[in-house]
Design a protein around this motif. Sequence first.
Motif, short mmCIF file in Angstrom:
data_model
loop_
_atom_site.label_atom_id
_atom_site.label_comp_id
_atom_site.label_asym_id
_atom_site.label_seq_id
_atom_site.Cartn_x
_atom_site.Cartn_y
_atom_site.Cartn_z
N VAL A 48 0.84 -1.20 0.00
CA VAL A 48 0.00 0.00 0.00
C VAL A 48 0.87 1.25 0.00
O VAL A 48 0.59 2.22 -0.72
N GLU A 49 1.93 1.26 0.78
CA GLU A 49 2.86 2.40 0.80
C GLU A 49 3.49 2.60 -0.58
O GLU A 49 3.63 3.73 -1.04
N LYS A 50 3.85 1.52 -1.25
CA LYS A 50 4.45 1.61 -2.59
C LYS A 50 3.46 2.21 -3.57
O LYS A 50 3.83 3.02 -4.43
N TRP A 51 2.19 1.84 -3.47
CA TRP A 51 1.16 2.40 -4.35
C TRP A 51 1.07 3.91 -4.20
O TRP A 51 0.81 4.62 -5.16
N GLY A 52 1.29 4.40 -2.99
CA GLY A 52 1.20 5.82 -2.72
C GLY A 52 2.27 6.63 -3.44
O GLY A 52 2.12 7.84 -3.63
N THR A 53 3.36 5.98 -3.84
CA THR A 53 4.45 6.69 -4.51
C THR A 53 4.52 6.41 -6.01
O THR A 53 5.35 6.97 -6.70
N GLU A 54 3.65 5.52 -6.51
CA GLU A 54 3.68 5.17 -7.92
C GLU A 54 3.06 6.27 -8.78
O GLU A 54 2.11 6.91 -8.39
N HIS A 55 3.64 6.43 -9.95
CA HIS A 55 3.09 7.35 -10.94
C HIS A 55 2.41 6.47 -11.98
O HIS A 55 3.06 5.84 -12.81
#
Length: 73
Positions: free
Chosen positions: A60-67
């Motif tokens: 979920v944290e990774k999704w928050g930084t994905e473009h």
Amino acid sequence: MVQQLKITPAQYELLNMFSCINSDVDIADLKAVIVQFLNTRLQNEIDRLWDEGTITEETVEKWGTEHMRTAYK
């Protein structure tokens, strides 16, 4: 060649029910019910993926930084 689409029994039943909807208020109410139905299905699937470890807090944290926008040329 012309392709013919076939209506499933479920689609036929929905079309019959929709014939009773005559106002904008009814349409809005129906949309709300469908959104709630889909939201519940989605939440159940997310919970299942979380419980089996497919989705983690790190995911979920990774999704928050994905473009994730589509690159247009």
